[in-house]
Each structure stands twice: as structure tokens, then as C-alpha cells.
Design a protein around this motif. Structure first.
Motif, mmCIF file in Angstrom:
data_model
loop_
_atom_site.group_PDB
_atom_site.id
_atom_site.type_symbol
_atom_site.label_atom_id
_atom_site.label_comp_id
_atom_site.label_asym_id
_atom_site.label_seq_id
_atom_site.Cartn_x
_atom_site.Cartn_y
_atom_site.Cartn_z
ATOM 1 N N ARG A 257 0.481 -0.804 -0.350
ATOM 2 C CA ARG A 257 0.369 -0.441 -0.052
ATOM 3 C C ARG A 257 0.550 1.065 -0.220
ATOM 4 N NH1 ARG A 257 -5.439 -0.260 1.392
ATOM 5 N NH2 ARG A 257 -5.101 -1.635 -0.079
ATOM 6 N N ARG A 258 1.812 1.264 0.824
ATOM 7 C CA ARG A 258 2.881 2.700 0.263
ATOM 8 C C ARG A 258 3.804 2.663 -0.689
ATOM 9 N NH1 ARG A 258 5.068 4.729 5.098
ATOM 10 N NH2 ARG A 258 6.830 5.420 4.754
ATOM 11 N N THR A 259 3.361 1.351 -1.538
ATOM 12 C CA THR A 259 4.169 1.916 -2.419
ATOM 13 C C THR A 259 3.418 2.185 -3.711
ATOM 14 O OG1 THR A 259 5.792 0.254 -2.061
ATOM 15 C CG2 THR A 259 5.616 0.309 -4.311
ATOM 16 N N ALA A 260 2.192 2.186 -3.527
ATOM 17 C CA ALA A 260 1.290 2.111 -4.358
ATOM 18 C C ALA A 260 1.322 3.548 -4.508
ATOM 19 C CB ALA A 260 0.038 1.560 -4.073
ATOM 20 N N ILE A 261 1.525 4.048 -2.713
ATOM 21 C CA ILE A 261 0.714 5.848 -2.226
ATOM 22 C C ILE A 261 1.734 6.308 -2.956
ATOM 23 C CG2 ILE A 261 0.853 7.409 -0.922
ATOM 24 C CD1 ILE A 261 -1.480 5.008 0.933
ATOM 25 N N LEU A 262 3.170 6.199 -2.932
ATOM 26 C CA LEU A 262 4.143 6.650 -3.510
ATOM 27 C C LEU A 262 4.412 6.321 -5.350
ATOM 28 C CD1 LEU A 262 6.739 5.404 -0.537
ATOM 29 C CD2 LEU A 262 5.823 7.989 -1.228
ATOM 30 N N ALA A 263 4.294 5.168 -5.775
ATOM 31 C CA ALA A 263 3.977 5.559 -7.461
ATOM 32 C C ALA A 263 3.175 6.159 -6.988
ATOM 33 C CB ALA A 263 3.628 4.419 -7.763
ATOM 34 N N ALA B 291 1.537 9.170 -6.046
ATOM 35 C CA ALA B 291 2.790 10.712 -5.727
ATOM 36 C C ALA B 291 3.265 11.133 -6.976
ATOM 37 C CB ALA B 291 3.550 10.417 -4.702
ATOM 38 N N ARG B 292 4.364 10.351 -7.487
ATOM 39 C CA ARG B 292 5.066 10.027 -8.077
ATOM 40 C C ARG B 292 5.065 10.353 -10.028
ATOM 41 N NH1 ARG B 292 8.156 5.926 -6.173
ATOM 42 N NH2 ARG B 292 10.302 6.638 -5.277
ATOM 43 N N GLU B 293 3.478 10.144 -10.239
ATOM 44 C CA GLU B 293 2.560 9.995 -11.173
ATOM 45 C C GLU B 293 2.367 11.635 -11.928
ATOM 46 O OE1 GLU B 293 -0.415 7.426 -12.070
ATOM 47 O OE2 GLU B 293 0.951 5.531 -11.772
ATOM 48 N N LEU B 294 1.937 12.115 -10.384
ATOM 49 C CA LEU B 294 0.973 13.004 -10.292
ATOM 50 C C LEU B 294 2.064 14.424 -10.615
ATOM 51 C CD1 LEU B 294 -1.468 12.769 -7.481
ATOM 52 C CD2 LEU B 294 -2.288 13.379 -9.320
ATOM 53 N N LEU B 295 3.650 13.984 -9.685
ATOM 54 C CA LEU B 295 4.539 14.724 -9.637
ATOM 55 C C LEU B 295 4.896 15.081 -11.219
ATOM 56 C CD1 LEU B 295 6.017 16.370 -8.168
ATOM 57 C CD2 LEU B 295 7.934 14.347 -7.255
ATOM 58 N N ALA B 296 5.104 14.349 -11.900
ATOM 59 C CA ALA B 296 5.095 14.017 -13.354
ATOM 60 C C ALA B 296 3.871 15.199 -14.081
ATOM 61 C CB ALA B 296 5.726 13.223 -14.006
ATOM 62 N N VAL C 43 9.430 10.669 -1.185
ATOM 63 C CA VAL C 43 10.049 10.788 -3.213
ATOM 64 C C VAL C 43 11.115 11.588 -2.994
ATOM 65 C CG1 VAL C 43 9.033 11.313 -4.941
ATOM 66 C CG2 VAL C 43 7.498 9.723 -3.306
ATOM 67 N N LEU C 44 11.118 12.413 -2.455
ATOM 68 C CA LEU C 44 12.597 13.447 -2.366
ATOM 69 C C LEU C 44 13.502 12.647 -1.755
ATOM 70 C CD1 LEU C 44 14.711 15.397 -2.349
ATOM 71 C CD2 LEU C 44 13.350 16.996 -0.521
ATOM 72 N N ARG D 122 16.836 15.284 -14.055
ATOM 73 C CA ARG D 122 15.719 14.788 -12.928
ATOM 74 C C ARG D 122 14.655 15.701 -12.815
ATOM 75 N NH1 ARG D 122 17.552 9.789 -10.252
ATOM 76 N NH2 ARG D 122 19.158 8.961 -11.630
ATOM 77 N N PRO D 123 13.905 16.210 -13.260
ATOM 78 C CA PRO D 123 13.522 17.498 -12.938
ATOM 79 C C PRO D 123 12.167 17.194 -11.801
ATOM 80 C CG PRO D 123 12.469 15.997 -14.610
ATOM 81 C CD PRO D 123 13.253 15.798 -14.573
ATOM 82 N N SER D 124 12.013 15.891 -11.608
ATOM 83 C CA SER D 124 10.837 15.667 -10.473
ATOM 84 C C SER D 124 11.998 15.973 -8.873
ATOM 85 C CB SER D 124 10.676 14.685 -10.199
ATOM 86 O OG SER D 124 9.192 14.546 -11.298
ATOM 87 N N LEU D 125 12.806 15.587 -8.813
ATOM 88 C CA LEU D 125 14.188 15.690 -7.682
ATOM 89 C C LEU D 125 14.352 17.128 -7.870
ATOM 90 C CD1 LEU D 125 15.827 14.773 -5.525
ATOM 91 C CD2 LEU D 125 17.642 14.655 -7.342
ATOM 92 N N CYS D 126 14.788 18.044 -8.567
ATOM 93 C CA CYS D 126 14.732 19.198 -8.276
ATOM 94 C C CYS D 126 13.025 19.715 -8.030
ATOM 95 C CB CYS D 126 14.688 20.607 -9.959
ATOM 96 S SG CYS D 126 16.465 18.959 -10.708
#
Length: 218
Positions: free
Chosen positions: A17-23, A25-30, A67-68, A108-112
Motif C-alpha cells: 500500500r505504501r509503495t502504491a501511494i508513493l507511485a 505521488a510520482r505520477e502526479l509530480l510528473a 519520494v524526495l 531529474r526535474p521531479s527531484l529538483c
């Protein structure tokens, strides 16, 4: 994206479940800046209620700080500065190290985006316990970056390497939003000379910082 089970009970279910939430978050951040992503939107993307997301993370901000941390660690894993080499004229090595760091961060724009949002946005709504844990990990990553830079530039002191690594975070925090203005600000800036690209501005700032720290040791 929601898991087949309704409520995570076993450790492997909780981790899934944690992995799904983080995934999610990454999708939205893109798609958009982190400040524009709500907890409700994150919950909908992963197929959970907001209250269920908060079973696994302190807050929306804690999700993106996780995620950061993962993105920063992955960047360090891939960062190749090379071994120490012979002396070169001027500050050629410093320019090359700073340029490599700038180019790989720009890729790595998401990281920045997350680095620029860390202090003003993401660290404002987390528990003391999470803040303590995150800062320990953040400090370890900063130390690791300093060690990588010092391996390439051994004349840099340990304290200087640490200052430079902290400086990378600070320069990215300022340079990223400056290089990515709103449409209105971008149009106005174009009338008076434009805005430098993020990679170029970051490389210049980091070169000056690194050269200055090395020069203090000479």
C-alpha cells in the motif's frame, strides 16, 4: 492502482500500500508542481480515501518527502564524478564537477521540484518524529554527496565538501523556481532578456561556490 485487499494488515500488504501511494505521488509530480497536488487528488489516484492514505503516512507532505529521499538517493547512486586526477589550469576540475552535478540534476526535474519545495512547503506539516527521521536521512545524503565531491577534489576540506553539498540544495531551491516561472512572468522576462536555463544557471552557481571553497584552502 488500488490493491486487491481492502485494508492492509500483514507487513507485506502495508508495504504494498505504501509503495502504491508513493507511485501515485510520482505520477502526479510528473504532471504538475507539488504545491498543486492535494491529498484528495493523491488519494483518488491510488484508489483510497484520504483517511486511508493517512494510515500509512503522516501527511501529504510526508508522502512527497519520502519520494524526495528516494529520488535523492537514486541520483547519488548514479552520480559519477570520477577519481581524483592531476592538477589542471585554473579551476577546470571544479567546473567539470559542478557541471556534471548540474546536468544530472537538470535531468531529474521531479527531484529538483521536490528540493525547491522542501523547506517552504513540505516541511511545514509533518510530525516531530517524521521530521527527525527525515533530517537524519537528509544529513546522510548530504554527507555522501560531500564525500563524492571530495574524492574528485581531495584538496577540498571535509568541512568545505559539506558546505558545498548543502550549497547544492540551497542553489537548486532558488534556481529551480526562478527558471520555471509562470507564463506571465516568463513573457515579461522575455521582453527584458529572458531567463537563463536551469542547467546553465545551476552550473554557473555551483562552479563559483566550489571554486571559492577550494580557493580558501590554497
Amino acid at each position: 492502482m488500488s490493491a486487491a485487499f481492502q485494508r492492509a494488515r500483514r507487513p507485506e500488504q502495508i508495504e504494498a500500500r505504501r509503495t502504491a501511494i508513493l507511485a501515485a505521488a510520482r505520477e502526479l509530480l510528473a504532471e504538475r508542481p507539488v504545491a498543486d497536488i492535494s491529498l484528495r487528488e493523491l488519494a483518488c489516484r491510488v484508489g483510497l480515501a484520504k483517511s486511508n492514505v493517512l494510515r500509512y503516512f503522516d501527511s501529504r507532505e510526508a508522502v512527497f518527502l519520502e519520494v524526495l529521499d528516494a529520488e535523492w538517493s537514486a541520483w547519488l547512486d548514479a552520480l559519477a564524478l570520477g577519481p581524483a586526477g592531476p592538477a589542471e589550469p585554473g579551476y577546470a576540475r571544479e567546473e567539470r564537477v559542478a557541471g556534471t552535478i548540474a546536468a544530472t540534476l537538470a535531468a531529474r526535474p521531479s527531484l529538483c521540484e521536490l528540493v525547491s519545495a522542501m523547506a517552504p512547503v513540505l516541511e511545514r506539516n509533518i510530525s516531530p518524529e517524521f521530521a527527525r527521521d527525515f533530517k537524519k536521512r537528509s544529513f546522510a545524503n548530504t554527507e555522501r554527496l560531500g564525500e563524492l565531491v571530495r574524492a574528485r577534489l581531495p584538496e577540498l576540506s571535509a568541512d568545505g565538501a559539506r558546505q558545498f553539498a548543502l550549497g547544492v540544495v540551497i542553489v537548486v531551491s532558488g534556481a529551480w523556481p526562478y527558471a520555471n516561472p509562470t507564463d506571465a512572468v516568463a513573457a515579461a522576462a522575455a521582453e527584458v532578456g529572458g531567463v537563463p536555463t536551469f542547467a546553465d544557471g545551476l552550473a554557473e552557481g555551483l562552479t563559483n561556490l566550489l571554486a571559492g571553497l577550494v580557493a580558501r584552502r590554497r
